[in-house]
Design a protein around this motif. Structure first.
Motif, PDB file in Angstrom:
ATOM      1  N   GLY A 188       0.247  -1.446  -0.046  1.00 39.75           N
ATOM      2  CA  GLY A 188      -0.004  -0.068  -0.138  1.00 39.75           C
ATOM      3  C   GLY A 188       1.065   0.881   0.127  1.00 39.75           C
ATOM      4  O   GLY A 188       0.246   2.269   0.550  1.00 39.75           O
ATOM      5  N   THR A 189       2.604   0.976  -0.239  1.00 36.88           N
ATOM      6  CA  THR A 189       3.099   2.436  -0.333  1.00 36.88           C
ATOM      7  C   THR A 189       2.831   3.009  -1.409  1.00 36.88           C
ATOM      8  O   THR A 189       3.310   2.454  -2.624  1.00 36.88           O
ATOM      9  N   THR A 190       3.005   3.855  -1.884  1.00 36.69           N
ATOM     10  CA  THR A 190       2.554   5.056  -3.111  1.00 36.69           C
ATOM     11  C   THR A 190       4.316   5.477  -3.345  1.00 36.69           C
ATOM     12  O   THR A 190       5.233   6.018  -2.042  1.00 36.69           O
ATOM     13  N   ILE A 191       5.028   5.197  -3.979  1.00 29.47           N
ATOM     14  CA  ILE A 191       5.867   5.428  -5.040  1.00 29.47           C
ATOM     15  C   ILE A 191       5.591   6.741  -5.973  1.00 29.47           C
ATOM     16  O   ILE A 191       5.611   6.996  -6.576  1.00 29.47           O
ATOM     17  N   ILE A 192       7.254   8.106  -4.540  1.00 27.66           N
ATOM     18  CA  ILE A 192       6.710   9.442  -5.741  1.00 27.66           C
ATOM     19  C   ILE A 192       7.957   9.573  -6.221  1.00 27.66           C
ATOM     20  O   ILE A 192       9.098   9.357  -5.759  1.00 27.66           O
ATOM     21  N   ALA A 193       9.026   9.189  -7.773  1.00 27.93           N
ATOM     22  CA  ALA A 193       9.670   9.537  -8.156  1.00 27.93           C
ATOM     23  C   ALA A 193       9.585  10.715  -8.440  1.00 27.93           C
ATOM     24  O   ALA A 193       9.069  10.992  -9.474  1.00 27.93           O
ATOM     25  N   LEU A 194      10.893  11.108  -7.710  1.00 25.93           N
ATOM     26  CA  LEU A 194      11.265  12.990  -8.131  1.00 25.93           C
ATOM     27  C   LEU A 194      13.141  12.420  -8.853  1.00 25.93           C
ATOM     28  O   LEU A 194      13.663  12.129  -7.843  1.00 25.93           O
ATOM     29  N   ALA A 195      12.354  13.141  -9.728  1.00 21.30           N
ATOM     30  CA  ALA A 195      13.817  12.768 -11.210  1.00 21.30           C
ATOM     31  C   ALA A 195      14.557  14.325 -11.169  1.00 21.30           C
ATOM     32  O   ALA A 195      13.736  14.919 -11.583  1.00 21.30           O
ATOM     33  N   LEU A 213      12.694   4.824 -14.333  1.00 20.76           N
ATOM     34  CA  LEU A 213      12.604   5.198 -13.462  1.00 20.76           C
ATOM     35  C   LEU A 213      11.203   5.678 -13.344  1.00 20.76           C
ATOM     36  O   LEU A 213      10.641   5.144 -12.736  1.00 20.76           O
ATOM     37  N   ARG A 214      11.034   5.759 -14.610  1.00 19.26           N
ATOM     38  CA  ARG A 214       9.287   6.293 -14.368  1.00 19.26           C
ATOM     39  C   ARG A 214       8.334   4.450 -14.346  1.00 19.26           C
ATOM     40  O   ARG A 214       7.676   4.899 -13.608  1.00 19.26           O
ATOM     41  N   ALA A 215       8.892   3.897 -14.618  1.00 18.49           N
ATOM     42  CA  ALA A 215       8.108   2.340 -15.078  1.00 18.49           C
ATOM     43  C   ALA A 215       8.296   1.720 -13.491  1.00 18.49           C
ATOM     44  O   ALA A 215       7.526   1.359 -13.015  1.00 18.49           O
ATOM     45  N   ILE A 216       9.265   2.184 -12.963  1.00 14.01           N
ATOM     46  CA  ILE A 216       9.688   1.323 -11.189  1.00 14.01           C
ATOM     47  C   ILE A 216       8.232   3.056 -10.504  1.00 14.01           C
ATOM     48  O   ILE A 216       7.412   1.879  -9.736  1.00 14.01           O
ATOM     49  N   ALA A 217       8.416   3.569 -11.019  1.00 16.30           N
ATOM     50  CA  ALA A 217       7.016   4.577 -10.106  1.00 16.30           C
ATOM     51  C   ALA A 217       5.584   4.144 -10.658  1.00 16.30           C
ATOM     52  O   ALA A 217       4.579   3.367  -9.880  1.00 16.30           O
ATOM     53  N   GLU A 218       5.336   3.446 -11.758  1.00 10.76           N
ATOM     54  CA  GLU A 218       4.144   3.268 -12.621  1.00 10.76           C
ATOM     55  C   GLU A 218       3.712   2.470 -12.805  1.00 10.76           C
ATOM     56  O   GLU A 218       2.293   1.737 -13.266  1.00 10.76           O
ATOM     57  N   GLY A 219       5.106   1.513 -12.903  1.00 12.57           N
ATOM     58  CA  GLY A 219       4.141   0.256 -13.810  1.00 12.57           C
ATOM     59  C   GLY A 219       4.513   0.158 -15.602  1.00 12.57           C
ATOM     60  O   GLY A 219       5.239  -0.861 -15.502  1.00 12.57           O
ATOM     61  N   THR A 220       4.789   1.071 -16.069  1.00 10.39           N
ATOM     62  CA  THR A 220       5.019   0.529 -17.710  1.00 10.39           C
ATOM     63  C   THR A 220       5.082   2.395 -17.910  1.00 10.39           C
ATOM     64  O   THR A 220       5.584   3.565 -17.386  1.00 10.39           O
ATOM     65  N   ALA A 221       6.042   2.240 -18.945  1.00 11.14           N
ATOM     66  CA  ALA A 221       6.393   3.450 -19.514  1.00 11.14           C
ATOM     67  C   ALA A 221       6.531   3.357 -21.360  1.00 11.14           C
ATOM     68  O   ALA A 221       6.039   2.452 -21.423  1.00 11.14           O
ATOM     69  N   ALA A 222       7.216   4.597 -21.837  1.00 15.78           N
ATOM     70  CA  ALA A 222       7.157   4.289 -23.073  1.00 15.78           C
ATOM     71  C   ALA A 222       7.995   3.392 -23.769  1.00 15.78           C
ATOM     72  O   ALA A 222       8.636   2.603 -22.757  1.00 15.78           O
ATOM     73  N   GLY A 223       7.855   3.131 -24.883  1.00 17.40           N
ATOM     74  CA  GLY A 223       9.366   2.040 -25.377  1.00 17.40           C
ATOM     75  C   GLY A 223       8.248   0.260 -24.920  1.00 17.40           C
ATOM     76  O   GLY A 223       9.379  -0.458 -24.887  1.00 17.40           O
ATOM     77  N   GLY A 224       7.447   0.211 -24.245  1.00 19.58           N
ATOM     78  CA  GLY A 224       7.679  -1.022 -23.628  1.00 19.58           C
ATOM     79  C   GLY A 224       7.907  -1.116 -22.431  1.00 19.58           C
ATOM     80  O   GLY A 224       7.915  -2.538 -22.248  1.00 19.58           O
ATOM     81  N   TYR A 241       5.558   9.327 -11.030  1.00 20.40           N
ATOM     82  CA  TYR A 241       6.551   9.718 -11.861  1.00 20.40           C
ATOM     83  C   TYR A 241       6.930  12.141 -12.361  1.00 20.40           C
ATOM     84  O   TYR A 241       5.873  12.353 -12.932  1.00 20.40           O
ATOM     85  N   LEU A 242       7.251  12.321 -11.335  1.00 16.73           N
ATOM     86  CA  LEU A 242       8.097  13.366 -12.191  1.00 16.73           C
ATOM     87  C   LEU A 242       9.362  14.040 -12.099  1.00 16.73           C
ATOM     88  O   LEU A 242       9.876  13.337 -11.562  1.00 16.73           O
TER      89      LEU A 242
END
Length: 901
Positions: A188-195, A213-224, A241-242
Motif C-alpha cells: 500500500g505504499t505510493t512511490i513518488i519518483a522525483l527526478a 525510473l518512470r516504470a518503477i514508479a508507475e508500472g509502465t513507460a514509453a517503449g514498452g 513520476y515527476l
C-alpha cells in the motif's frame, strides 16, 4: 528558471496521487519518507545543492498538509539518503514544530555533504525505505497511508556504470513480478519518483534510463518498459513520476508533489513575462465548482512584490501570512524566494478572472493547481444479494458533505472496478454513477471490493478537476429464501495435545420454509509437524423454517504441535424454491499447542535464564574490550619535553618556550582504536576486573622503570612507587611526567631548596587541524595547572617508597602480557576524560598566573611557524636517553626560562 514537469503528470500518476489523497482523507494518517540520492554525479548535475531547497519545500508541504487536517490528521516524516546503502539522517516525527525544524536543519546542514557516493542502488533506497515505514506503522498501529518521496539524479548503477551484468541483475530483482517493487506496491505504499535529469550535462542519463525510473514508479513507460506486475493490481498502490530538467526547478517540483498529495490538479507552468503572461501579468479563471487554487512561484532576488487581484478589483500583496478579501481568503507561505499561495473562495465574487501581477523586469515561474475538494461515496442501496444482480451507486459530494450540483460541471466521467475488474459505470442525470454487480453464479464471496474514480471539468471555463478516488468493501447477503449464518467466520477453541478443538456454526432458517445446509471437505493448513488435519462436521443438516440449528465442529491433528491452523469450510445452502444452491467459503481458524510438561518447562526456563546471563556476560565482556580503547586515529602526535618542576610551577629545561611546534614530531600512526601502544618510552595499556560489565581503565608505565606521574582526575599514580599511572581514554587530555627514581646527582643547593624535580613531560595531541592549536592548548593547560606541589610530593613519596623497597632505578618493570596489555595493578577510582584546561579554569581565586609564552620582561612572543612538509625538525628527547635534555651535549642556553614562580 526551468519549469518542473508536474503539468506532464501521466494519467497513472494522477490516479496515484488521487488514491493517496483519498487514503489520507479516509484514514487521517500519513507516513512519508523522504529519500535523497547521495551519488557523486550530484557534483555535476546539482553543483549548487538546489536539492536542499527542494527537500525543504517537501517538508513545508507535508507540514501544510498536517496543518490543513487539524487534530484529525497525523503526518509523520523522516529523512534519509541512499547510494550503495540507505542511511537515515532524521528519525520519524511531525514535519511541523521542533521535529520539523530538525528535518529542515538536516536538509540544509547535512545534505550538501552527501554527494560522494559511488553507486546509485535503487534497491537500497526502496527496500530500506519500505522497511522503515513498516517498522513505524507497526509502532503507531491502526490504518495509515504510506508514501516514499524518492529523489534521484542518476540511473541505476551498482558498480558497473549501469551497463553490466550486476546492474541487469539488480534491475531484475527490482522489477520481476513479486519482486521488490511489487512488494512495496502490495504493502500500500505510493512511490513518488522525483527526478533531476539534466540535458547534456556530465552525469546526465539516457531516455531509456528515464523511462526505467518512470516504470518503477508507475508500472509502465514509453517503449514498452515495464516494472513489476502490469497492470498494477487494484489491491496494490500505484505510483507517480515527476521530473525537473534543471536543478533550479527542484523546489517547485517538491512543493508541487505536496500539492498533488493534497488532491490538487496541475494546470500548467507559466513563465512570466512570456506568451501566457503579458507584461508579467498572469490571468487565471475560478469557477463555482473549484474548491481552491494554489499558486507556487519563485521570484528572482530584487524583484518587486507579487500582487494578487480578485475579479472585483480587490488586491493584496503576497507575503507570508494571511489576508482576507471580500471574495476569498488568501494564505501565503514563503522560504528563500519560493512562495506558496492558497486562494479559497468565500463568496460568489470569487468566480471569474483573477490576475497575478509579477515584476515585468524579472523572471517568475508560476505553477498553478486547482483543488476540487470533492469526495466519493460508494453504496449498495439494496445490498449485495448473492444469487442476484445488485446495483452499486457512486456519488460525488462537496466538502460540506452535500451532493455536488451537476450543473456546476461541464463534463464528468467515472470508472469503477468490481473486485479489480473494470465494470461499466452508467452516468445518472443527478451526477451519480450506477454499476451492476452480478452475483448470480454458483460460487459466492462474503464481501466485494469496489474501486471508483471520477474526473470532471468545471463550467463555464472547463477547468480540469480530479481525479478523486474511493476504495471500499461491501458485504454480501443471501436472498430471504436461504438460511443464514450467524457469523461469517468459524473460530475454534485451541487444539491442545490430543484433545480436539471444537466450535459451533449456527444457522437460522428462512421464514419462507424449510431449508438445508451441506458441508464439504475443509481445506486446512497448519504446522508441518502436526500431520493430517481433519475437520469433523455432519454431511448435511436440515434447517426448519425460522428456527436455529447449532452444528458442532471438531478439529483434530495427527500429532501435537505448536502453531496456527487456517483454512475454509465450504457450506452449500439450498433455498426455498430457489433455482440453484449457493456455496459459501466460511473461514476457519484455530491455534495448536503441545501439552505442558511442568518439570521440563521449569528446566528450560532455568536453562534459558542461565544462557541469557552467559550471552549477556559474553556480549558485555566483548563490548567493554571493543569500546574501552584508545581511539587515537591518524593525526595523533606525541611530544617529549625536558622540564624542571617545583612546587610553584614548571619550566623547560634549558630555557625557551615550554611547548614548541617542533616538539610534536612523533606521529603515532594508529589507524584505529587500539588496546595499547608505546611512544616516547611510555607503554600504554588497560586493565579491569573479571566482572564482564565493569569498565576497563587505561594506565601507563615507563619502559625504563622510571617514575610516572600524571594529572589524573582522581589519582596521580596507581601505586606507591609510581610505577604506573592512570590514563583517561583517549589519553590526549592529560600530561605524563617521567622522572628518574633517584635525584639527579650534583643538584644545586638552590634546586634542593626549591624541591626541584627534573625529568620530561610526555604530551599526546590530536592534530587534524595542524600542530599549532595543540601547542597553544597545552601551553595554556600547563600554565594554568595549580597542583604542581602535589605532583612534586608524589614524586618524592615514590622515590622514598622505592628506596625502602630496594628497587633498582635502572631496572625496567616487567610486563606480564606482551606490549598491548598488562595484568595486575591496583584498581583506581573510576576515571573519565577531562580537559585539563577545563579543570584549571575551575580553580577559584588568585591572580592571573604568569604566562609561559613570553620573555622574562613580560613581553609576549609569538608561536614559531609550523614546519612545512618535508622540513626536518630537531629530534625530541627519546625514551632511551635517561638524561634530561638540559644535560645533553650540545644543548644551548638562550637565557633564563620563562618563570611561573
Amino acid at each position: 528558471m526551468a519549469a518542473a514537469e508536474a503539468a506532464d503528470l501521466s494519467a497513472q500518476g494522477a490516479k496515484a496521487f488521487a488514491d493517496l489523497s483519498a487514503c489520507v482523507a479516509a484514514n487521517g494518517s500519513l507516513l512519508a519518507t523522504v529519500v535523497v540520492d547521495e551519488s557523486g554525479s550530484l557534483q555535476q548535475t546539482d553543483p549548487e545543492d538546489q536539492r536542499v531547497g527542494g527537500v525543504e519545500a517537501a517538508i513545508d508541504a507535508l507540514a501544510g498538509l498536517e496543518s490543513s487536517g487539524g487534530a484529525e490528521l497525523r503526518v509523520e516524516a523522516n529523512l534519509a539518503v541512499f547510494g550503495s546503502e540507505y542511511t537515515e539522517l532524521v528519525a520519524w516525527g511531525s514535519p511541523s514544530g521542533e521535529h520539523g525544524q530538525e528535518l529542515l536543519d538536516a536538509a540544509s546542514g547535512e545534505l550538501p555533504w552527501h554527494d560522494g557516493g559511488r553507486l546509485t542502488d535503487y534497491r537500497a533506497a526502496l527496500r530500506e525505505a519500505q522497511s522503515a515505514i513498516d517498522v513505524r506503522a507497526d509502532q503507531i498501529g491502526g490504518p495509515t497511508c504510506k508514501a516514499i518521496l524518492w529523489f534521484t539524479d542518476g540511473k541505476l548503477d551498482v558498480g558497473d556504470e549501469g551497463a553490466g551484468e550486476a546492474t541487469a541483475a539488480a534491475r531484475e530483482e527490482l522489477c520481476v513480478p513479486q519482486g521488490i517493487v511489487d512488494g512495496i506496491r502490495a504493502s500500500g505504499t505510493t512511490i513518488i519518483a522525483l527526478a533531476l535529469f539534466t540535458e547534456g550535462a556530465e552525469g546526465s542519463v539516457t531516455e531509456a534510463d528515464r523511462e526505467q525510473l518512470r516504470a518503477i514508479a508507475e508500472g509502465t513507460a514509453a517503449g514498452g518498459v515495464t516494472c513489476g506486475t502490469t497492470p498494477i493490481p487494484s489491491t496494490s498502490a500505484s505510483g507517480a513520476y515527476l521530473r525537473a530538467d534543471q536543478p533550479d526547478a527542484l523546489r517547485r517540483l517538491f512543493s508541487g508533489a505536496g500539492a498533488l498529495i493534497q488532491g490538487g490538479t496541475p494546470a500548467g507552468s507559466v513563465l512570466c513575462p512570456g506568451e501566457e503572461c503579458t507584461d508579467g501579468v498572469l490571468t487565471f479563471p475560478v469557477d463555482p465548482a473549484v474548491g481552491s487554487v494554489r499558486l507556487i512561484f519563485e521570484t528572482e532576488d530584487g524583484a518587486d512584490p507579487v500582487t494578487l487581484v480578485a475579479p472585483d478589483g480587490e488586491e493584496t500583496v503576497l507575503a507570508a501570512g494571511e489576508a482576507a478579501l471580500p471574495a476569498a481568503e488568501v494564505a501565503t507561505s514563503s522560504r528563500s524566494g519560493l512562495f506558496v499561495t492558497d486562494v479559497v473562495p468565500t463568496s460568489g465574487a470569487a468566480y471569474g478572472e483573477w490576475r497575478l501581477v509579477t515584476d515585468p523586469e524579472r523572471v517568475t515561474v508560476i505553477d498553478l493547481y486547482y483543488f476540487w475538494g470533492a469526495e466519493l461515496a460508494v453504496d449498495a442501496p439494496d445490498g449485495l444479494v448473492l444469487g442476484e444482480q445488485s446495483e452499486v451507486v457512486v456519488s460525488v459530494h462537496g466538502p460540506d458533505g452535500t451532493a455536488l450540483d451537476p450543473s456546476l460541471l461541464s463534463s464528468v466521467a467515472g470508472d469503477v472496478l468490481v473486485d479489480g475488474e473494470p465494470t461499466e459505470a452508467r452516468a445518472q442525470g443527478d451526477g451519480t454513477f450506477a454499476v451492476t454487480v452480478d452475483l448470480s453464479g454458483g460460487e459466492a464471496a462474503s464481501e466485494i471490493q469496489i474501486g471508483a474514480t471520477v474526473s470532471a471539468t468545471s463550467a463555464p471555463n472547463e477547468i480540469a478537476l480530479g481525479p478523486v478516488t474511493a476504495q471500499t468493501t461491501l458485504p454480501t447477503q443471501l436472498p430471504p429464501s436461504y438460511p443464514t449464518l450467524a457469523t461469517s467466520r468459524l473460530e475454534l477453541e485451541p487444539l491442545v495435545g490430543d484433545e480436539p478443538a471444537t466450535g459451533t456454526l449456527t444457522l437460522t432458517g428462512s421464514d419462507r420454509g424449510d431449508t438445508q445446509a451441506c458441508f464439504g471437505a475443509a481445506e486446512l493448513a497448519g504446522p508441518p509437524d502436526a500431520g493430517a488435519l481433519s475437520l469433523s462436521v455432519p454431511e448435511c443438516v436440515d434447517v426448519p423454517a425460522a428456527e436455529t440449528v447449532d452444528v458442532e465442529v471438531a478439529l483434530t491433528s495427527g500429532h501435537p504441535a505448536d502453531g496456527v491452523v487456517t483454512g475454509s469450510l465450504p457450506v452449500t445452502l439450498s433455498g426455498v424454491d430457489a433455482a440453484e444452491d449457493v456455496t459459501l467459503a466460511v473461514p476457519v481458524s484455530s491455534t495448536m499447542s503441545r501439552p505442558v510438561n511442568e518439570l521440563a518447562r521449569w528446566g528450560i526456563v532455568l536453562g534459558l535464564v542461565l544462557l541469557g546471563f552467559l550471552l549477556a556476560a559474553v556480549v558485555g565482556w566483548i563490548g567493554r574490550r571493543i569500546s574501552d580503547r584508545y581511539p587515537l586515529g591518524p593525526d595523533v602526535r606525541s611530544a617529549s619535553i625536558p622540564v624542571e618542576v617545583t612546587a610553584a610551577g614548571v619550566r623547560r629545561a634549558g630555557g625557551g618556550e615550554l611547548v614548541r611546534l617542533d616538539d610534536f614530531g612523533q606521529r603515532l600512526r594508529q589507524p584505529h582504536a587500539v588496546a595499547g601502544f608505546e611512544t616516547d618510552g611510555l607503554a600504554f595499556d588497560r586493565y579491569g576486573s573479571w566482572w564482564p560489565w565493569s569498565s576497563l581503565h587505561g594506565r601507563v608505565r615507563a619502559t625504563s622503570g622510571a617514575i610516572v606521574v600524571t594529572d589524573g582526575k582522581h589519582a596521580q599514580t596507581l601505586d606507591a612507587e609510581a610505577a604506573t599511572a592512570p590514563v583517561e581514554f583517549p589519553g590526549t587530555q592529560q600530561f605524563y611526567l617521567v622522572v628518574d627514581p633517584a635525584p639527579v646527582p650534583g643538584a644545586s643547593a638552590v634546586a634542593d631548596a626549591e624541591g626541584l624535580v627534573t625529568g620530561r613531560i610526555v604530551l599526546l595531541a590530536d592534530t587534524p587541524h595542524g600542530i599549532r592549536p595543540a601547542v597553544v592548548a597545552w601551553s595554556e593547560a600547563l600554565r594554568d595547572f595549580q597542583e604542581w606541589a602535589s605532583i612534586v610530593s608524589t614524586v618524592e613519596g615514590a622515590r622514598a617508597a622505592r628506596a625502602a623497597a630496594g628497587v633498582d632505578a635502572a631496572a625496567p618493570r616487567r610486563r606480564d602480557r606482551g606490549s598491548r596489555s598488562v595484568r595486575g595493578g591496583r584498581q583506581p577510582a573510576a576515571t573519565t576524560p577531562a580537559d585539563p584546561r577545563t579543570r584549571a579554569a575551575a580553580v577559584p581565586g588568585g591572580d592571573e598566573p604568569p604566562t609561559l609564552l613570553g620573555r622574562p620582561d613580560g613581553s609576549r612572543t609569538s608561536v614559531p611557524p609550523e614546519p612545512g612538509p618535508g622540513t626536518d625538525r630537531p629530534a625530541s628527547p627519546r625514551p632511551s636517553d635517561t638524561r634530561s635534555a638540559a644535560q645533553s651535549p650540545g644543548a644551548t642556553d638562550d637565557g633564563p626560562p620563562p618563570s611561573l614562580f
